[in-house]
Design a protein around this motif. Structure first.
Motif, short mmCIF file in Angstrom:
data_model
loop_
_atom_site.label_atom_id
_atom_site.label_comp_id
_atom_site.label_asym_id
_atom_site.label_seq_id
_atom_site.Cartn_x
_atom_site.Cartn_y
_atom_site.Cartn_z
N VAL A 1 -10.25 -7.11 -2.86
CA VAL A 1 -9.06 -7.71 -3.44
C VAL A 1 -7.98 -7.83 -2.36
O VAL A 1 -7.67 -6.84 -1.68
CB VAL A 1 -8.54 -6.86 -4.61
CG1 VAL A 1 -7.24 -7.45 -5.17
CG2 VAL A 1 -9.59 -6.75 -5.70
N ILE A 2 -7.43 -9.02 -2.21
CA ILE A 2 -6.35 -9.22 -1.25
C ILE A 2 -5.08 -8.54 -1.76
O ILE A 2 -4.67 -8.71 -2.90
CB ILE A 2 -6.10 -10.72 -1.01
CG1 ILE A 2 -7.31 -11.36 -0.34
CG2 ILE A 2 -4.85 -10.94 -0.15
CD1 ILE A 2 -7.66 -10.80 1.02
N ALA B 1 -6.85 -6.97 9.69
CA ALA B 1 -7.50 -7.48 8.47
C ALA B 1 -7.46 -6.48 7.32
O ALA B 1 -7.16 -6.84 6.18
CB ALA B 1 -8.93 -7.89 8.79
N GLU B 2 -7.74 -5.21 7.59
CA GLU B 2 -7.80 -4.25 6.50
C GLU B 2 -6.44 -3.93 5.91
O GLU B 2 -6.35 -3.38 4.81
CB GLU B 2 -8.53 -2.98 6.95
CG GLU B 2 -10.02 -3.24 7.18
CD GLU B 2 -10.83 -1.97 7.32
OE1 GLU B 2 -10.24 -0.87 7.20
OE2 GLU B 2 -12.05 -2.07 7.54
N ASP B 3 -5.37 -4.28 6.61
CA ASP B 3 -4.03 -4.14 6.03
C ASP B 3 -3.86 -5.07 4.83
O ASP B 3 -2.98 -4.84 3.99
CB ASP B 3 -2.96 -4.47 7.07
CG ASP B 3 -2.95 -3.50 8.25
OD1 ASP B 3 -3.48 -2.39 8.10
OD2 ASP B 3 -2.41 -3.87 9.31
N TYR B 4 -4.67 -6.11 4.77
CA TYR B 4 -4.58 -7.10 3.69
C TYR B 4 -5.55 -6.80 2.54
O TYR B 4 -5.57 -7.54 1.56
CB TYR B 4 -4.87 -8.50 4.24
CG TYR B 4 -3.75 -9.08 5.08
CD1 TYR B 4 -2.83 -9.96 4.53
CD2 TYR B 4 -3.60 -8.71 6.42
CE1 TYR B 4 -1.80 -10.48 5.30
CE2 TYR B 4 -2.57 -9.21 7.20
CZ TYR B 4 -1.67 -10.10 6.63
OH TYR B 4 -0.64 -10.61 7.39
N ILE B 5 -6.34 -5.75 2.66
CA ILE B 5 -7.34 -5.43 1.64
C ILE B 5 -6.83 -4.27 0.79
O ILE B 5 -6.66 -3.15 1.29
CB ILE B 5 -8.69 -5.08 2.28
CG1 ILE B 5 -9.22 -6.28 3.08
CG2 ILE B 5 -9.69 -4.67 1.21
CD1 ILE B 5 -10.49 -5.99 3.86
N PHE B 6 -6.58 -4.52 -0.49
CA PHE B 6 -6.07 -3.48 -1.39
C PHE B 6 -7.18 -2.55 -1.85
O PHE B 6 -7.05 -1.33 -1.82
CB PHE B 6 -5.39 -4.11 -2.60
CG PHE B 6 -4.95 -3.12 -3.64
CD1 PHE B 6 -3.82 -2.34 -3.42
CD2 PHE B 6 -5.67 -2.94 -4.82
CE1 PHE B 6 -3.41 -1.40 -4.36
CE2 PHE B 6 -5.27 -2.00 -5.76
CZ PHE B 6 -4.13 -1.23 -5.54
N LYS C 1 0.80 -1.22 0.00
CA LYS C 1 0.00 0.00 0.00
C LYS C 1 0.83 1.28 0.00
O LYS C 1 0.42 2.28 -0.61
CB LYS C 1 -0.97 0.00 1.19
CG LYS C 1 -2.15 -0.95 1.03
CD LYS C 1 -3.13 -0.75 2.17
CE LYS C 1 -4.31 -1.70 2.05
NZ LYS C 1 -5.32 -1.47 3.10
N PRO C 2 1.98 1.32 0.68
CA PRO C 2 2.76 2.56 0.62
C PRO C 2 3.09 3.00 -0.81
O PRO C 2 3.05 4.19 -1.12
CB PRO C 2 4.03 2.23 1.41
CG PRO C 2 3.57 1.19 2.39
CD PRO C 2 2.57 0.36 1.63
N LEU C 3 3.37 2.03 -1.70
CA LEU C 3 3.69 2.38 -3.07
C LEU C 3 2.45 2.84 -3.83
O LEU C 3 2.48 3.86 -4.52
CB LEU C 3 4.35 1.21 -3.79
CG LEU C 3 4.72 1.50 -5.25
CD1 LEU C 3 5.74 2.63 -5.33
CD2 LEU C 3 5.25 0.26 -5.95
N PRO D 1 -9.19 1.82 -4.61
CA PRO D 1 -8.37 1.57 -3.41
C PRO D 1 -9.18 1.78 -2.14
O PRO D 1 -10.01 2.69 -2.06
CB PRO D 1 -7.24 2.60 -3.53
CG PRO D 1 -7.20 2.97 -4.98
CD PRO D 1 -8.61 2.88 -5.47
N LEU D 2 -8.93 0.95 -1.15
CA LEU D 2 -9.65 1.06 0.11
C LEU D 2 -9.48 2.46 0.72
O LEU D 2 -10.43 3.02 1.30
CB LEU D 2 -9.16 -0.01 1.09
CG LEU D 2 -9.91 -0.11 2.42
CD1 LEU D 2 -11.37 -0.47 2.21
CD2 LEU D 2 -9.24 -1.16 3.33
N GLU D 3 -8.30 3.05 0.57
CA GLU D 3 -8.06 4.36 1.17
C GLU D 3 -8.93 5.45 0.54
O GLU D 3 -9.25 6.45 1.20
CB GLU D 3 -6.58 4.74 1.04
CG GLU D 3 -6.09 4.91 -0.37
CD GLU D 3 -4.61 5.28 -0.45
OE1 GLU D 3 -4.05 5.66 0.59
OE2 GLU D 3 -4.03 5.17 -1.55
N ALA D 4 -9.34 5.27 -0.72
CA ALA D 4 -10.20 6.26 -1.36
C ALA D 4 -11.61 6.27 -0.77
O ALA D 4 -12.36 7.24 -0.93
CB ALA D 4 -10.29 5.99 -2.87
N LEU D 5 -11.97 5.19 -0.06
CA LEU D 5 -13.30 5.07 0.52
C LEU D 5 -13.34 5.47 1.99
O LEU D 5 -14.39 5.38 2.64
CB LEU D 5 -13.80 3.63 0.34
CG LEU D 5 -13.99 3.22 -1.12
CD1 LEU D 5 -14.14 1.71 -1.22
CD2 LEU D 5 -15.20 3.91 -1.72
#
Length: 407
Positions: free
Chosen positions: A199-200, A215-220, A75-77, A259-263
């Motif tokens: 998506v994993i 868990a959410e660390d594994y969700i792209f 995710k950092p990239l 991306p999960l971060e966009a939500l």
């Protein structure tokens, strides 16, 4: 955020979104892109122009025909890539390399964004589970385990297809009403299921469960998901081991991974869980997403009718709970695995996420704008699902996933 690029105000693909996908341009080559308004940013071209540094590394990464290797970088990239693109799009005026990096969406063909190694489908909407239960078990609609764990089954990854792929009507064994002997036939009760899927984004280790707080660390990211279902085939085969040929003939996904971060701006608390889950499934905070969902049906006449409006916030079991339960026995997950939510139905009849519910098992045909009715899908019907989240001026959408039924 403002941009020099003209973007429709109601676009799903705003500066706040920037989802990833795989497109094929006029040159016939598949590569990675990011959707923005009515355009796509060609990530391989952006790498060539030095937008991200390490030109050779990023060019090779974005010329892959699927996103798995890019997602596996972490995710950092992906966050860094999105932020750099936001900066590029927010410049005071169009950069000199804009024409080289942008391509209109109407000029490309979208492909599956992932190699899906494994796919699991859950059953996480209490409204859907209760509705289906009432049809077949009026006195006991919810089975005893449903409120204790996220029920799911392992589906077929090989038949997951991208938006726009025609869906062939499946054949299988069907038990006619009143008969004790099955027949071999094309399904007469073909249905859709309105779902989202996550998506994993990184591998886990075999034998090591994923804790709920990780868990959410594994969700792209997420896609729209249509779990096509042949109800008559399913009804005959599902006891005792669950869905098989009634499900595995096709599942459709939208081409852009949000991306999960966009939500993050749209996170909300889910429904109250009673009884309280066991300790390993207990969560705090806003774990659901206020995501408006819509299903339309277009008949062969060309008439299109919105037949369902629902919302992902209704899901009883969250994504984190689904993933944690999936791995609690030590099952490992891998980058590109797909986990679908199950049909997302709401509390009112117009929010039911399948024809099985909307037409109540065929007893209540739904009316369409051209005067026709449906209990299940006919050849030539096109089902289109759409989704977006909005808070003030911030809008993040998924585009669409559609499929047309053919004989």
């Amino acid at each position: 955020m403002n941009t020099w690029l003209p973007i429709p105000t109601d676009t799903d693909f705003s500066l706040y979104n920037l989802p990833f996908g795989i497109f094929e341009g006029p040159d016939g080559q598949r590569r990675a892109g990011v959707a923005i308004g009515n355009h796509i940013i060609d990530l391989a071209a952006a790498a060539d122009h030095g937008l991200f540094g390490k030109r050779r590394f990023f060019r090779r990464l974005f010329e892959q025909p699927v996103l798995n290797e890019f997602i596996a970088q972490g995710k950092p990239l992906s966050t860094r890539i999105r932020r750099r693109l936001q900066q590029w799009l927010s410049a005071p005026e169009a950069p000199e390399n804009a024409a080289a990096l942008l391509i209109e969406q109407q000029r490309v063909r979208m492909h599956l964004p992932l190699h899906v190694g494994d796919y699991t489908d859950f059953y996480s909407s209490i409204e859907h589970a209760t509705n289906v239960g009432r049809m077949f078990r009026p006195d006991n609609p919810l089975l005893p385990n449903w409120r204790w764990l996220p029920v799911g089954y392992h589906g077929r990854a090989s038949s997951i297809v991208v938006d726009g792929t025609p869906i062939r009507r499946p054949h299988g064994q069907i038990l006619p009403k009143g008969s004790e002997i099955p027949i071999f036939s094309a399904s007469q009760q073909l249905d859709f299921e309105l779902e989202i899927a996550f998506v994993i984004g990184k591998d886990s280790t075999l034998g090591q469960p994923i804790p709920i707080e990780e868990a959410e660390d594994y969700i792209f990211g997420l896609v729209l998901f249509n779990d096509w279902s042949a109800r008559d085939i399913q009804r005959w085969e599902y006891v005792p081991l669950g869905p098989f040929l009634g499900k595995n003939f096709a599942s459709s996904i939208s081409p852009w991974i949000v991306p999960l971060e966009a939500l993050k701006p749209f996170r909300v608390k889910g429904p109250r869980q009673d009884p309280a889950p066991l300790d390993y499934l207990r969560t705090t905070g806003a774990r659901n997403i206020d995501l408006a969902l819509e299903v339309s049906l277009r008949t062969p006449t060309g008439a299109e009718t919105v037949i369902c409006r629902s919302n992902a916030r209704y899901l009883y079991w969250s994504m984190a709970q689904q993933l944690t339960h999936h791995t609690v026995n030590g099952c490992n997950v891998r980058v590109g695995d797909l986990m679908a939510s199950g049909t997302i139905s709401g509390p009112t009849p117009d929010s039911y996420g399948s024809l099985l519910e909307l037409a109540w098992g065929g007893q209540r045909p739904i009316s369409l704008s051209d005067g026709s009715t449906r209990t299940f899908l006919l050849d030539g019907d096109t089902v289109t699902m759409r989704a977006h989240a909005q808070k003030g001026d911030v809008r993040v959408g998924f585009g669409q996933v559609s499929g047309t039924i053919c004989a």
